[in-house]
Design a protein around this motif. Structure first.
Motif, PDB file in Angstrom:
ATOM      1  N   HIS A  88       0.832  -1.201   0.000  1.00  0.00           N
ATOM      2  CA  HIS A  88       0.000   0.000   0.000  1.00  0.00           C
ATOM      3  C   HIS A  88       0.872   1.258   0.000  1.00  0.00           C
ATOM      4  CE1 HIS A  88       0.866   0.172   4.323  1.00  0.00           C
ATOM      5  NE2 HIS A  88       0.653  -1.128   4.294  1.00  0.00           N
ATOM      6  N   ALA A  89       0.250   2.366  -0.334  1.00  0.00           N
ATOM      7  CA  ALA A  89       0.961   3.636  -0.505  1.00  0.00           C
ATOM      8  C   ALA A  89       1.693   4.075   0.757  1.00  0.00           C
ATOM      9  CB  ALA A  89      -0.021   4.720  -0.945  1.00  0.00           C
ATOM     10  N   GLN A  90       1.086   3.847   1.930  1.00  0.00           N
ATOM     11  CA  GLN A  90       1.714   4.296   3.172  1.00  0.00           C
ATOM     12  C   GLN A  90       3.049   3.599   3.408  1.00  0.00           C
ATOM     13  OE1 GLN A  90      -1.380   3.112   2.847  1.00  0.00           O
ATOM     14  NE2 GLN A  90      -2.845   4.441   3.881  1.00  0.00           N
ATOM     15  N   GLN A  91       3.143   2.318   3.052  1.00  0.00           N
ATOM     16  CA  GLN A  91       4.400   1.600   3.250  1.00  0.00           C
ATOM     17  C   GLN A  91       5.485   2.154   2.329  1.00  0.00           C
ATOM     18  OE1 GLN A  91       4.481  -2.688   2.740  1.00  0.00           O
ATOM     19  NE2 GLN A  91       6.412  -2.818   3.826  1.00  0.00           N
ATOM     20  N   LEU A  92       5.145   2.423   1.070  1.00  0.00           N
ATOM     21  CA  LEU A  92       6.151   2.984   0.164  1.00  0.00           C
ATOM     22  C   LEU A  92       6.590   4.371   0.611  1.00  0.00           C
ATOM     23  CD1 LEU A  92       5.442   0.572  -1.740  1.00  0.00           C
ATOM     24  CD2 LEU A  92       6.099   2.132  -3.548  1.00  0.00           C
ATOM     25  N   ARG A  93       5.657   5.183   1.092  1.00  0.00           N
ATOM     26  CA  ARG A  93       6.034   6.520   1.569  1.00  0.00           C
ATOM     27  C   ARG A  93       6.966   6.411   2.771  1.00  0.00           C
ATOM     28  NH1 ARG A  93       2.862  11.815   0.984  1.00  0.00           N
ATOM     29  NH2 ARG A  93       4.344  13.249   1.902  1.00  0.00           N
ATOM     30  N   SER A  94       6.667   5.490   3.666  1.00  0.00           N
ATOM     31  CA  SER A  94       7.510   5.277   4.836  1.00  0.00           C
ATOM     32  C   SER A  94       8.913   4.808   4.428  1.00  0.00           C
ATOM     33  CB  SER A  94       6.851   4.258   5.760  1.00  0.00           C
ATOM     34  OG  SER A  94       7.680   3.953   6.846  1.00  0.00           O
ATOM     35  N   LEU A  95       8.989   3.851   3.501  1.00  0.00           N
ATOM     36  CA  LEU A  95      10.286   3.376   3.002  1.00  0.00           C
ATOM     37  C   LEU A  95      11.038   4.495   2.277  1.00  0.00           C
ATOM     38  CD1 LEU A  95       9.220  -0.120   1.634  1.00  0.00           C
ATOM     39  CD2 LEU A  95      10.760   0.307   3.571  1.00  0.00           C
ATOM     40  N   ASN A  96      10.322   5.286   1.522  1.00  0.00           N
ATOM     41  CA  ASN A  96      10.920   6.389   0.788  1.00  0.00           C
ATOM     42  C   ASN A  96      11.549   7.399   1.763  1.00  0.00           C
ATOM     43  OD1 ASN A  96      11.523   7.387  -1.749  1.00  0.00           O
ATOM     44  ND2 ASN A  96       9.604   8.487  -1.999  1.00  0.00           N
ATOM     45  N   ARG A  97      10.827   7.680   2.851  1.00  0.00           N
ATOM     46  CA  ARG A  97      11.347   8.593   3.876  1.00  0.00           C
ATOM     47  C   ARG A  97      12.583   8.012   4.555  1.00  0.00           C
ATOM     48  NH1 ARG A  97       6.057   9.920   5.623  1.00  0.00           N
ATOM     49  NH2 ARG A  97       6.152   8.128   6.956  1.00  0.00           N
ATOM     50  N   GLU A  98      12.460   6.745   4.973  1.00  0.00           N
ATOM     51  CA  GLU A  98      13.515   6.111   5.760  1.00  0.00           C
ATOM     52  C   GLU A  98      14.790   5.855   4.963  1.00  0.00           C
ATOM     53  OE1 GLU A  98      14.191   2.041   8.378  1.00  0.00           O
ATOM     54  OE2 GLU A  98      12.187   2.560   7.702  1.00  0.00           O
ATOM     55  N   TRP A  99      14.665   5.381   3.717  1.00  0.00           N
ATOM     56  CA  TRP A  99      15.828   4.927   2.966  1.00  0.00           C
ATOM     57  C   TRP A  99      16.298   5.885   1.882  1.00  0.00           C
ATOM     58  CZ3 TRP A  99      18.577   1.025   4.826  1.00  0.00           C
ATOM     59  CH2 TRP A  99      17.938   0.201   5.770  1.00  0.00           C
ATOM     60  N   LYS A 100      15.421   6.771   1.428  1.00  0.00           N
ATOM     61  CA  LYS A 100      15.789   7.675   0.334  1.00  0.00           C
ATOM     62  C   LYS A 100      15.749   9.142   0.755  1.00  0.00           C
ATOM     63  CE  LYS A 100      15.433   4.326  -2.930  1.00  0.00           C
ATOM     64  NZ  LYS A 100      16.197   4.003  -4.076  1.00  0.00           N
ATOM     65  N   ASP A 101      15.364   9.410   2.012  1.00  0.00           N
ATOM     66  CA  ASP A 101      15.239  10.786   2.506  1.00  0.00           C
ATOM     67  C   ASP A 101      14.299  11.614   1.645  1.00  0.00           C
ATOM     68  OD1 ASP A 101      16.349  11.310   4.920  1.00  0.00           O
ATOM     69  OD2 ASP A 101      18.313  11.891   4.148  1.00  0.00           O
ATOM     70  N   ALA A 102      13.218  10.993   1.178  1.00  0.00           N
ATOM     71  CA  ALA A 102      12.254  11.665   0.313  1.00  0.00           C
ATOM     72  C   ALA A 102      10.858  11.455   0.890  1.00  0.00           C
ATOM     73  CB  ALA A 102      12.337  11.098  -1.093  1.00  0.00           C
ATOM     74  N   ASP A 103      10.188  12.530   1.238  1.00  0.00           N
ATOM     75  CA  ASP A 103       8.875  12.432   1.873  1.00  0.00           C
ATOM     76  C   ASP A 103       7.761  12.702   0.857  1.00  0.00           C
ATOM     77  OD1 ASP A 103       6.937  12.080   3.775  1.00  0.00           O
ATOM     78  OD2 ASP A 103       7.167  14.054   4.669  1.00  0.00           O
TER      79      ASP A 103
END
Length: 159
Positions: free
Chosen positions: A61-76
């Motif tokens: 789901h979208a929330q998991q990708l956003r969380s991963l994006n924040r944590e690993w790519k520094d992109a919110d």
């Protein structure tokens, strides 16, 4: 997301040891045909003449990708697909996370079905693990052509 651990795959309970590609659906109500996803990934690997040590495709789901994006790519921000390489050898080791929410929300914008759009994200993520980039317009054209090729080979473009 334990790239620093060489024994990462052996620590995961319940995964079949003889299957190099594992597809998991973590979305609460959207799903794809797992056989189709396997066929799609196999087409990409065969076409690119690559072998896999371990590849997880996680449909989520979208929330998991956003969380991963924040944590690993520094992109919110929301994104359609994220790829993480977990190895450095000649064989592919990695994870591809696909937002089924994103596919559902954006498929009509591109004149595609939900299945076509989600499958495009899967191909895109696997191609990133194989070294393809999409930072420039030239790279984007190459990536799009590869995506189209593998969607056609698998019969997804006609769904």
């Amino acid at each position: 997301m334990k790239a620093e651990r060489e024994d990462y795959w052996s620590d995961l309970p319940g995964l079949p040891p003889d299957r190099a590609v594992v597809i998991g659906n973590e979305h609460p109500h959207l799903e794809l045909d797992i056989d189709l996803v396997e066929k799609l990934v196999d087409q990409v690997l065969e076409g690119e003449q690559k072998r896999v040590r371990r590849l997880d495709i996680i449909l989520t789901h979208a929330q998991q990708l956003r969380s991963l994006n924040r944590e690993w790519k520094d992109a919110d921000y929301d994104t359609d697909v994220l790829s993480f390489s977990l190895g450095h050898g000649p064989m592919i080791d990695g994870e591809v996370y696909v937002s089924l929410d994103f596919a559902e929300q954006h498929c009509q914008d591109y004149g595609a079905t939900f299945t076509q759009e989600a499958c495009r994200y899967i191909v895109h993520g696997v191609l990133h693990l194989l070294g393809y980039r999409d930072s420039t317009s030239k790279e984007q054209k190459i990536m799009r052509a590869k995506e189209d090729e593998y969607l056609q080979r698998t019969g997804v473009s006609g769904i």
